[in-house]
Design a protein around this motif. Sequence first.
Motif, PDB file in Angstrom:
ATOM      1  N   GLU A  43      -4.407  -5.164   6.648  1.00 35.02           N
ATOM      2  CA  GLU A  43      -3.203  -6.091   6.846  1.00 35.02           C
ATOM      3  C   GLU A  43      -2.785  -6.953   5.641  1.00 35.02           C
ATOM      4  OE1 GLU A  43      -2.290  -9.868   9.656  1.00 35.02           O
ATOM      5  OE2 GLU A  43      -3.793  -8.317  10.496  1.00 35.02           O
ATOM      6  N   SER A  47       0.206  -6.636   2.979  1.00 38.80           N
ATOM      7  CA  SER A  47       1.203  -7.726   3.112  1.00 38.80           C
ATOM      8  C   SER A  47       1.436  -8.046   1.531  1.00 38.80           C
ATOM      9  CB  SER A  47       0.609  -8.692   4.089  1.00 38.80           C
ATOM     10  OG  SER A  47       1.682  -9.739   3.917  1.00 38.80           O
ATOM     11  N   SER A  51       4.480  -7.809  -0.826  1.00 40.06           N
ATOM     12  CA  SER A  51       5.283  -9.062  -1.527  1.00 40.06           C
ATOM     13  C   SER A  51       5.627  -8.801  -3.115  1.00 40.06           C
ATOM     14  CB  SER A  51       4.417 -10.103  -1.163  1.00 40.06           C
ATOM     15  OG  SER A  51       3.302 -10.296  -2.201  1.00 40.06           O
TER      16      SER A  51
END
Length: 130
Positions: A43, A47, A51
């Motif tokens: 996770e 993530s 980005s």
Amino acid sequence: DNFAQPIYEDAKRTGDIGYFPAATPTVLNGKKLTTNQYNRMLEYVGSARKSYIAPFINDQAVIEGFNIKYSELSDEDRKYVLTYLYDLGKQDGLNKFYEDFPELKPQKPQTDFVKEIQKDLFKILQKYKK
């Protein structure tokens, strides 16, 4: 969420899976991760990678100092830049992961792959500098 559509299209067009990040191992610093730890790591790393790459691959961002968009790079250079961005995201994600699981943090300093690859990245991108 189709944020990575350009990467998928490049991989499909070239038949090269080198556009995608390397698989995340289930062992970290010699320790097998629990399912919870592994999912949390995925996770955080996923993530952070998103980005970094989402704006760049959609030509909404450029590499600082070079004013180069993803669509302007050759296939090989795209993969190289993606590897660099994936590694930045991995480091950021792992740093956050180590906040939750400090016992898994490496005891000795690790080789900074990002700094090593940065040198080559700047050499490659010089040819695109405007």
